[in-house]
Motif scaffolding. Structure first.
Motif, short mmCIF file in Angstrom:
data_model
loop_
_atom_site.label_atom_id
_atom_site.label_comp_id
_atom_site.label_asym_id
_atom_site.label_seq_id
_atom_site.Cartn_x
_atom_site.Cartn_y
_atom_site.Cartn_z
N GLU A 190 0.82 -1.21 0.00
CA GLU A 190 0.00 0.00 0.00
C GLU A 190 0.86 1.26 0.00
O GLU A 190 0.38 2.33 -0.36
N TYR A 207 5.31 2.87 -4.52
CA TYR A 207 5.15 3.75 -5.67
C TYR A 207 6.11 3.30 -6.76
O TYR A 207 7.10 2.63 -6.49
N ASP A 267 6.73 6.01 -13.73
CA ASP A 267 6.32 5.61 -15.08
C ASP A 267 7.31 6.10 -16.13
O ASP A 267 8.34 6.68 -15.80
N LYS A 306 3.90 7.26 -9.33
CA LYS A 306 2.52 6.79 -9.23
C LYS A 306 2.41 5.72 -8.15
O LYS A 306 3.33 4.92 -7.96
N LYS A 307 1.27 5.73 -7.49
CA LYS A 307 1.01 4.73 -6.45
C LYS A 307 0.56 3.44 -7.14
O LYS A 307 -0.23 3.45 -8.07
N ALA A 308 1.06 2.32 -6.65
CA ALA A 308 0.66 1.02 -7.17
C ALA A 308 -0.79 0.78 -6.76
O ALA A 308 -1.17 0.98 -5.62
N ALA A 309 -1.60 0.35 -7.73
CA ALA A 309 -3.03 0.12 -7.46
C ALA A 309 -3.28 -1.37 -7.30
O ALA A 309 -2.60 -2.20 -7.89
N ARG A 310 -4.29 -1.68 -6.51
CA ARG A 310 -4.70 -3.08 -6.33
C ARG A 310 -5.44 -3.55 -7.57
O ARG A 310 -6.21 -2.80 -8.17
N LYS A 311 -5.26 -4.81 -7.91
CA LYS A 311 -6.01 -5.39 -9.00
C LYS A 311 -7.39 -5.76 -8.49
O LYS A 311 -7.53 -6.27 -7.37
N PRO A 312 -8.41 -5.53 -9.29
CA PRO A 312 -9.75 -5.95 -8.86
C PRO A 312 -9.84 -7.48 -8.87
O PRO A 312 -9.21 -8.14 -9.69
#
Length: 69
Positions: free
Chosen positions: A50, A53, A56, A62-68
């Motif tokens: 969480e 970062y 790019d 950019k913050k790493a996003a969770r995969k749905p």
């Protein structure tokens, strides 16, 4: 958080299981300690991810996003 004493106890039970076997009470204790250790590990990993970062191609952070799911 898992304490060093709990980790030591997990290791003691693992050694005993390999050499002479465990009683049912010791097996239950081992399962509880293992679950505590796994849950603590997962919590730590999620916390790290969480706060991860990446940079790019354009150089933006950019913050790493969770995969749905």
């Amino acid at each position: 958080m898992v304490t060093q004493e709990q980790i030591n106890r997990i290791n003691e039970l693992a050694k005993k299981a390999k050499t002479e076997g465990l009683t049912s009470k010791e097996q239950e204790e081992r399962q509880k300690l293992r679950r505590l250790y796994i849950d603590s590990f997962k919590e730590s990993l999620v916390s790290q991810l969480e706060n991860t970062y990446y940079i790019d191609e354009t150089g933006h952070k950019k913050k790493a996003a969770r995969k749905p799911k």
